[in-house]
Design a protein around this motif. Structure first.
Motif, PDB file in Angstrom:
ATOM      1  N   ALA A  32     -37.465  14.296 -10.090  1.00 56.57           N
ATOM      2  CA  ALA A  32     -36.499  15.023  -9.268  1.00 56.57           C
ATOM      3  C   ALA A  32     -35.453  15.731 -10.113  1.00 56.57           C
ATOM      4  CB  ALA A  32     -35.838  14.065  -8.276  1.00 56.57           C
ATOM      5  N   ALA A  33     -35.014  15.108 -11.194  1.00 59.68           N
ATOM      6  CA  ALA A  33     -34.007  15.733 -12.062  1.00 59.68           C
ATOM      7  C   ALA A  33     -34.528  17.047 -12.636  1.00 59.68           C
ATOM      8  CB  ALA A  33     -33.606  14.780 -13.184  1.00 59.68           C
ATOM      9  N   ASP A  34     -35.810  17.105 -12.966  1.00 56.60           N
ATOM     10  CA  ASP A  34     -36.388  18.334 -13.510  1.00 56.60           C
ATOM     11  C   ASP A  34     -36.501  19.417 -12.446  1.00 56.60           C
ATOM     12  OD1 ASP A  34     -36.623  17.307 -16.097  1.00 56.60           O
ATOM     13  OD2 ASP A  34     -38.572  16.419 -15.639  1.00 56.60           O
ATOM     14  N   ILE A  35     -36.787  19.019 -11.217  1.00 56.71           N
ATOM     15  CA  ILE A  35     -36.839  19.995 -10.123  1.00 56.71           C
ATOM     16  C   ILE A  35     -35.443  20.541  -9.854  1.00 56.71           C
ATOM     17  CG2 ILE A  35     -37.345  20.342  -7.672  1.00 56.71           C
ATOM     18  CD1 ILE A  35     -39.589  18.233  -8.023  1.00 56.71           C
ATOM     19  N   ARG A  36     -34.437  19.677  -9.853  1.00 53.16           N
ATOM     20  CA  ARG A  36     -33.058  20.146  -9.668  1.00 53.16           C
ATOM     21  C   ARG A  36     -32.670  21.128 -10.766  1.00 53.16           C
ATOM     22  NH1 ARG A  36     -32.330  14.839  -7.747  1.00 53.16           N
ATOM     23  NH2 ARG A  36     -31.727  14.040  -9.787  1.00 53.16           N
ATOM     24  N   ARG A  37     -33.047  20.826 -11.995  1.00 51.97           N
ATOM     25  CA  ARG A  37     -32.733  21.725 -13.119  1.00 51.97           C
ATOM     26  C   ARG A  37     -33.434  23.078 -12.933  1.00 51.97           C
ATOM     27  NH1 ARG A  37     -34.290  20.828 -19.452  1.00 51.97           N
ATOM     28  NH2 ARG A  37     -33.497  22.826 -20.158  1.00 51.97           N
ATOM     29  N   LEU A  38     -34.698  23.042 -12.520  1.00 53.37           N
ATOM     30  CA  LEU A  38     -35.447  24.273 -12.257  1.00 53.37           C
ATOM     31  C   LEU A  38     -34.715  25.121 -11.228  1.00 53.37           C
ATOM     32  CD1 LEU A  38     -38.247  25.866 -12.506  1.00 53.37           C
ATOM     33  CD2 LEU A  38     -38.908  24.552 -10.482  1.00 53.37           C
ATOM     34  N   LEU A  39     -34.245  24.495 -10.156  1.00 54.27           N
ATOM     35  CA  LEU A  39     -33.576  25.225  -9.087  1.00 54.27           C
ATOM     36  C   LEU A  39     -32.191  25.714  -9.500  1.00 54.27           C
ATOM     37  CD1 LEU A  39     -34.675  23.054  -6.043  1.00 54.27           C
ATOM     38  CD2 LEU A  39     -35.636  25.227  -6.830  1.00 54.27           C
ATOM     39  N   GLN A  40     -31.531  25.010 -10.403  1.00 56.55           N
ATOM     40  CA  GLN A  40     -30.224  25.452 -10.888  1.00 56.55           C
ATOM     41  C   GLN A  40     -30.359  26.621 -11.857  1.00 56.55           C
ATOM     42  OE1 GLN A  40     -28.565  21.898 -12.586  1.00 56.55           O
ATOM     43  NE2 GLN A  40     -27.530  21.332 -10.692  1.00 56.55           N
ATOM     44  N   GLU A  41     -31.305  26.511 -12.776  1.00 55.36           N
ATOM     45  CA  GLU A  41     -31.452  27.522 -13.829  1.00 55.36           C
ATOM     46  C   GLU A  41     -32.229  28.754 -13.372  1.00 55.36           C
ATOM     47  OE1 GLU A  41     -32.889  25.689 -17.414  1.00 55.36           O
ATOM     48  OE2 GLU A  41     -31.216  24.266 -17.443  1.00 55.36           O
ATOM     49  N   ARG A  42     -33.101  28.587 -12.393  1.00 50.74           N
ATOM     50  CA  ARG A  42     -33.898  29.688 -11.837  1.00 50.74           C
ATOM     51  C   ARG A  42     -34.572  30.540 -12.906  1.00 50.74           C
ATOM     52  NH1 ARG A  42     -34.600  29.073  -6.476  1.00 50.74           N
ATOM     53  NH2 ARG A  42     -32.719  28.295  -5.518  1.00 50.74           N
ATOM     54  N   PRO A  43     -35.398  29.931 -13.775  1.00 47.63           N
ATOM     55  CA  PRO A  43     -36.077  30.736 -14.796  1.00 47.63           C
ATOM     56  C   PRO A  43     -37.095  31.677 -14.162  1.00 47.63           C
ATOM     57  CG  PRO A  43     -37.019  28.547 -14.714  1.00 47.63           C
ATOM     58  CD  PRO A  43     -35.824  28.539 -13.798  1.00 47.63           C
ATOM     59  N   ASP A  44     -37.454  32.692 -14.892  1.00 44.88           N
ATOM     60  CA  ASP A  44     -38.497  33.618 -14.453  1.00 44.88           C
ATOM     61  C   ASP A  44     -39.836  32.923 -14.697  1.00 44.88           C
ATOM     62  OD1 ASP A  44     -39.877  35.836 -13.595  1.00 44.88           O
ATOM     63  OD2 ASP A  44     -39.736  36.862 -15.532  1.00 44.88           O
ATOM     64  N   ALA A  45     -40.222  32.090 -13.753  1.00 41.40           N
ATOM     65  CA  ALA A  45     -41.433  31.278 -13.889  1.00 41.40           C
ATOM     66  C   ALA A  45     -42.102  31.144 -12.534  1.00 41.40           C
ATOM     67  CB  ALA A  45     -41.082  29.888 -14.440  1.00 41.40           C
ATOM     68  N   PHE A  46     -43.363  30.810 -12.566  1.00 40.38           N
ATOM     69  CA  PHE A  46     -44.132  30.602 -11.341  1.00 40.38           C
ATOM     70  C   PHE A  46     -43.865  29.230 -10.758  1.00 40.38           C
ATOM     71  CE2 PHE A  46     -48.143  29.300  -9.279  1.00 40.38           C
ATOM     72  CZ  PHE A  46     -48.193  30.260  -8.287  1.00 40.38           C
ATOM     73  N   GLY A  47     -43.697  28.241 -11.648  1.00 44.06           N
ATOM     74  CA  GLY A  47     -43.482  26.886 -11.175  1.00 44.06           C
ATOM     75  C   GLY A  47     -43.456  25.894 -12.321  1.00 44.06           C
ATOM     76  N   PHE A  48     -43.780  24.655 -11.977  1.00 45.49           N
ATOM     77  CA  PHE A  48     -43.668  23.542 -12.898  1.00 45.49           C
ATOM     78  C   PHE A  48     -44.909  22.685 -12.681  1.00 45.49           C
ATOM     79  CE2 PHE A  48     -39.892  20.919 -14.615  1.00 45.49           C
ATOM     80  CZ  PHE A  48     -40.680  20.267 -15.516  1.00 45.49           C
ATOM     81  N   SER A  49     -45.567  22.278 -13.771  1.00 44.71           N
ATOM     82  CA  SER A  49     -46.793  21.497 -13.648  1.00 44.71           C
ATOM     83  C   SER A  49     -46.867  20.412 -14.714  1.00 44.71           C
ATOM     84  CB  SER A  49     -48.012  22.408 -13.793  1.00 44.71           C
ATOM     85  OG  SER A  49     -49.198  21.643 -13.810  1.00 44.71           O
ATOM     86  N   ILE A  50     -47.329  19.254 -14.275  1.00 44.28           N
ATOM     87  CA  ILE A  50     -47.727  18.178 -15.187  1.00 44.28           C
ATOM     88  C   ILE A  50     -49.185  17.909 -14.837  1.00 44.28           C
ATOM     89  CG2 ILE A  50     -47.419  15.808 -15.928  1.00 44.28           C
ATOM     90  CD1 ILE A  50     -44.498  16.005 -15.180  1.00 44.28           C
ATOM     91  N   PRO A  51     -50.115  18.600 -15.494  1.00 47.88           N
ATOM     92  CA  PRO A  51     -51.526  18.469 -15.134  1.00 47.88           C
ATOM     93  C   PRO A  51     -52.090  17.105 -15.486  1.00 47.88           C
ATOM     94  CG  PRO A  51     -51.282  19.864 -17.062  1.00 47.88           C
ATOM     95  CD  PRO A  51     -49.909  19.551 -16.577  1.00 47.88           C
ATOM     96  N   GLY A  52     -53.058  16.693 -14.676  1.00 46.08           N
ATOM     97  CA  GLY A  52     -53.815  15.482 -14.954  1.00 46.08           C
ATOM     98  C   GLY A  52     -53.178  14.176 -14.530  1.00 46.08           C
TER      99      GLY A  52
END
Length: 54
Positions: A32-52
């Motif tokens: 959850a902390a990483d998702i919050r950071r993603l939403l705060q920083e709003r990088p030019d990215a498609f998303g976030f993945s931890i495959p497998g």
């Protein structure tokens, strides 16, 4: 699986859980902390993945 592929998740990045949060695709057991950071920083990215993750 089809939904993931149709929404742009590359096969090599597919994992167990998937969600769409404020326009980002979240794939895998992302802390959850990483998702919050993603939403705060709003990088030019498609998303976030931890495959497998089970």
């Amino acid at each position: 699986m089809r939904f993931k592929l149709e929404n742009g998740i590359p096969r090599e990045m597919i994992s167990c859980h998937m969600g769409r949060v404020e326009g980002y695709m979240i794939e895998g057991q992302i802390p959850a902390a990483d998702i919050r950071r993603l939403l705060q920083e709003r990088p030019d990215a498609f998303g976030f993945s931890i495959p497998g993750t089970p």
